[in-house]
Design a protein around this motif. Structure first.
Motif, PDB file in Angstrom:
ATOM      1  N   MET A  15       0.858  -1.198   0.000  1.00  0.00           N
ATOM      2  CA  MET A  15       0.000   0.000   0.000  1.00  0.00           C
ATOM      3  C   MET A  15       0.888   1.240   0.000  1.00  0.00           C
ATOM      4  SD  MET A  15      -3.018   0.807   2.705  1.00  0.00           S
ATOM      5  CE  MET A  15      -4.154   2.147   2.492  1.00  0.00           C
ATOM      6  N   HIS A  16       0.662   2.133  -0.911  1.00  0.00           N
ATOM      7  CA  HIS A  16       1.513   3.321  -1.021  1.00  0.00           C
ATOM      8  C   HIS A  16       0.684   4.572  -0.792  1.00  0.00           C
ATOM      9  CE1 HIS A  16       4.774   0.888  -2.551  1.00  0.00           C
ATOM     10  NE2 HIS A  16       3.917   0.309  -3.349  1.00  0.00           N
ATOM     11  N   PHE A  17       1.341   5.601  -0.255  1.00  0.00           N
ATOM     12  CA  PHE A  17       0.658   6.850   0.027  1.00  0.00           C
ATOM     13  C   PHE A  17       1.223   7.958  -0.834  1.00  0.00           C
ATOM     14  CE2 PHE A  17       0.211   4.448   3.983  1.00  0.00           C
ATOM     15  CZ  PHE A  17      -1.162   4.472   4.097  1.00  0.00           C
ATOM     16  N   LEU A  18       0.336   8.663  -1.517  1.00  0.00           N
ATOM     17  CA  LEU A  18       0.732   9.822  -2.316  1.00  0.00           C
ATOM     18  C   LEU A  18       0.056  11.034  -1.708  1.00  0.00           C
ATOM     19  CD1 LEU A  18       0.235   8.277  -5.852  1.00  0.00           C
ATOM     20  CD2 LEU A  18       2.382   8.545  -4.597  1.00  0.00           C
ATOM     21  N   PHE A  19       0.781  12.126  -1.555  1.00  0.00           N
ATOM     22  CA  PHE A  19       0.250  13.281  -0.852  1.00  0.00           C
ATOM     23  C   PHE A  19       0.213  14.516  -1.735  1.00  0.00           C
ATOM     24  CE2 PHE A  19       2.441  10.523   2.127  1.00  0.00           C
ATOM     25  CZ  PHE A  19       1.384  10.195   2.954  1.00  0.00           C
ATOM     26  N   PRO A  20      -0.765  15.409  -1.497  1.00  0.00           N
ATOM     27  CA  PRO A  20      -0.801  16.670  -2.230  1.00  0.00           C
ATOM     28  C   PRO A  20       0.503  17.428  -2.007  1.00  0.00           C
ATOM     29  CG  PRO A  20      -2.825  16.313  -0.989  1.00  0.00           C
ATOM     30  CD  PRO A  20      -1.861  15.266  -0.548  1.00  0.00           C
ATOM     31  N   LEU A  21       0.941  18.182  -2.982  1.00  0.00           N
ATOM     32  CA  LEU A  21       2.216  18.876  -2.880  1.00  0.00           C
ATOM     33  C   LEU A  21       2.263  19.870  -1.728  1.00  0.00           C
ATOM     34  CD1 LEU A  21       3.012  19.565  -6.639  1.00  0.00           C
ATOM     35  CD2 LEU A  21       4.024  17.836  -5.148  1.00  0.00           C
ATOM     36  N   PHE A  22       1.118  20.472  -1.395  1.00  0.00           N
ATOM     37  CA  PHE A  22       1.131  21.493  -0.347  1.00  0.00           C
ATOM     38  C   PHE A  22       1.003  20.902   1.035  1.00  0.00           C
ATOM     39  CE2 PHE A  22      -3.302  20.834  -1.338  1.00  0.00           C
ATOM     40  CZ  PHE A  22      -3.895  20.764  -0.104  1.00  0.00           C
ATOM     41  N   VAL A  23       0.877  19.591   1.095  1.00  0.00           N
ATOM     42  CA  VAL A  23       0.621  18.945   2.374  1.00  0.00           C
ATOM     43  C   VAL A  23       1.808  18.095   2.774  1.00  0.00           C
ATOM     44  CG1 VAL A  23      -0.715  17.074   3.407  1.00  0.00           C
ATOM     45  CG2 VAL A  23      -1.879  18.917   2.229  1.00  0.00           C
ATOM     46  N   ILE A  24       2.064  17.997   4.065  1.00  0.00           N
ATOM     47  CA  ILE A  24       3.115  17.101   4.534  1.00  0.00           C
ATOM     48  C   ILE A  24       2.457  15.936   5.256  1.00  0.00           C
ATOM     49  CG2 ILE A  24       3.380  18.233   6.775  1.00  0.00           C
ATOM     50  CD1 ILE A  24       6.410  17.721   6.465  1.00  0.00           C
ATOM     51  N   LEU A  25       3.114  14.807   5.318  1.00  0.00           N
ATOM     52  CA  LEU A  25       2.578  13.662   6.039  1.00  0.00           C
ATOM     53  C   LEU A  25       2.529  14.106   7.493  1.00  0.00           C
ATOM     54  CD1 LEU A  25       4.057  10.082   6.028  1.00  0.00           C
ATOM     55  CD2 LEU A  25       2.155  11.005   7.312  1.00  0.00           C
ATOM     56  N   LEU A  26       1.556  14.865   7.830  1.00  0.00           N
ATOM     57  CA  LEU A  26       1.467  15.552   9.093  1.00  0.00           C
ATOM     58  C   LEU A  26       1.587  14.688  10.295  1.00  0.00           C
ATOM     59  CD1 LEU A  26      -1.277  18.097   8.737  1.00  0.00           C
ATOM     60  CD2 LEU A  26       1.129  18.156   8.335  1.00  0.00           C
ATOM     61  N   ASN A  80      -0.437  22.494   6.186  1.00  0.00           N
ATOM     62  CA  ASN A  80       0.705  22.954   5.386  1.00  0.00           C
ATOM     63  C   ASN A  80       2.022  22.480   5.991  1.00  0.00           C
ATOM     64  OD1 ASN A  80      -0.781  24.206   3.453  1.00  0.00           O
ATOM     65  ND2 ASN A  80      -0.266  26.293   4.032  1.00  0.00           N
ATOM     66  N   LYS A  81       3.009  22.224   5.125  1.00  0.00           N
ATOM     67  CA  LYS A  81       4.274  21.661   5.590  1.00  0.00           C
ATOM     68  C   LYS A  81       5.094  22.621   6.449  1.00  0.00           C
ATOM     69  CE  LYS A  81       6.763  22.787   1.314  1.00  0.00           C
ATOM     70  NZ  LYS A  81       7.524  22.211   0.180  1.00  0.00           N
ATOM     71  N   ASP A  82       4.714  23.909   6.477  1.00  0.00           N
ATOM     72  CA  ASP A  82       5.448  24.866   7.313  1.00  0.00           C
ATOM     73  C   ASP A  82       4.873  24.957   8.715  1.00  0.00           C
ATOM     74  OD1 ASP A  82       3.080  26.171   6.825  1.00  0.00           O
ATOM     75  OD2 ASP A  82       3.978  27.926   5.858  1.00  0.00           O
ATOM     76  N   GLY A  83       3.850  24.181   9.020  1.00  0.00           N
ATOM     77  CA  GLY A  83       3.292  24.150  10.363  1.00  0.00           C
ATOM     78  C   GLY A  83       2.331  25.272  10.690  1.00  0.00           C
ATOM     79  N   THR A  84       1.936  26.067   9.697  1.00  0.00           N
ATOM     80  CA  THR A  84       1.033  27.186   9.969  1.00  0.00           C
ATOM     81  C   THR A  84      -0.419  26.725  10.079  1.00  0.00           C
ATOM     82  OG1 THR A  84       0.873  27.624   7.580  1.00  0.00           O
ATOM     83  CG2 THR A  84       2.513  28.878   8.829  1.00  0.00           C
TER      84      THR A  84
END
Length: 249
Positions: free
Chosen positions: A1-12, A221-225
């Motif tokens: 099983m593989h996970f693909l994420f939106p570019l603006f999102v981080i594997l939070l 968002n990957k910057d934590g905001t």
């Protein structure tokens, strides 16, 4: 099983920072959140960390994107780098992601973990109640998130951290995440004006409002905001109950 994420999102969100925060948080009083569990798993030959929480002696809830192989759980922990007497290490019998989980949009980002044996409940290990009725959580409502995840300096914490967050209007997350945000199954939380947030390694932990688990740390968002997105537990109550009943031992 593989996970693909939106570019603006981080594997939070997954566990935390050495210096001490989630983002803008504080160290929790040891064992004051006895429902918290520290989760380790492997994905693509890499070790990953998440949070989870105990909802029955033999079941935990977490985020579906915390799925992987070799899942291990530690209950009753405050400092996950020390052999505390309160800790219970129990193997996971099965991981059950929601069947409609979408690894591109993070919709239905919820997963049950069944333990090989029941946890022993005590002052350091206890259950967290789930919502009993629909609660839209009015904007401004103050809730708590805890975890061992990153701070802004991208350092994990050895000790459990906690942070208070405000529920936001759905349109704030709708504006920020567009079609990825689902009003019926997700909660928007975190004041954009405050440097307080869940972050990578805190994923799967609960959004606790009035001592009830209302949400699950999902993405942002990957910057934590802020604001960030949390899975709305109430929307999945029937699935949770049905699934646990089907796997009773």
């Amino acid at each position: 099983m593989h996970f693909l994420f939106p570019l603006f999102v981080i594997l939070l969100q997954s566990p935390g920072d050495r210096a001490g925060e989630i983002i803008g948080g504080r160290e929790a009083k040891p064992h004051s959140r006895p429902y918290m569990a520290y989760l380790n798993f492997s994905l693509k030959n890499k070790e990953n960390k998440c949070g989870a929480f105990l909802i029955r002696e033999d079941f935990l809830l977490t985020a579906a994107h915390c799925w992987g192989s070799s899942i291990s759980i530690i209950l009753g922990a405050h400092n996950i780098k020390k052999p505390e007497k309160t800790q219970q290490k129990i193997h996971v019998l099965r991981a059950i992601p929601h069947p409609q989980y979408n690894n591109r949009t993070f919709n239905n980002d919820i997963m049950l973990l069944q333990l090989e044996k029941k946890a022993k409940l005590n002052r350091a290990v206890d259950l967290l109640p789930l919502p009993r009725m629909k609660d839209r959580l009015k904007p401004g409502k103050r809730c708590i998130v805890a975890g061992w995840g990153w701070d802004r300096e991208e350092k994990y914490s050895n000790t459990l951290q906690e942070v208070e967050l405000k529920v936001r209007k759905d349109n704030e997350c709708k504006d920020k995440y567009h079609r990825y945000y689902n009003i019926s199954t997700q909660i928007c939380a975190g004041d954009p004006k405050e440097s307080k947030a869940s972050f990578k390694g805190d994923s799967g932990g609960p959004l606790v409002c009035d001592r009830v688990a209302q949400g699950i740390v999902s993405y942002g968002n990957k910057d934590g905001t802020n604001p960030r997105v949390y899975t709305r537990i109430f929307s999945f109550l029937s699935w949770i109950k049905k699934t646990m009943k089907a796997h009773e031992y």
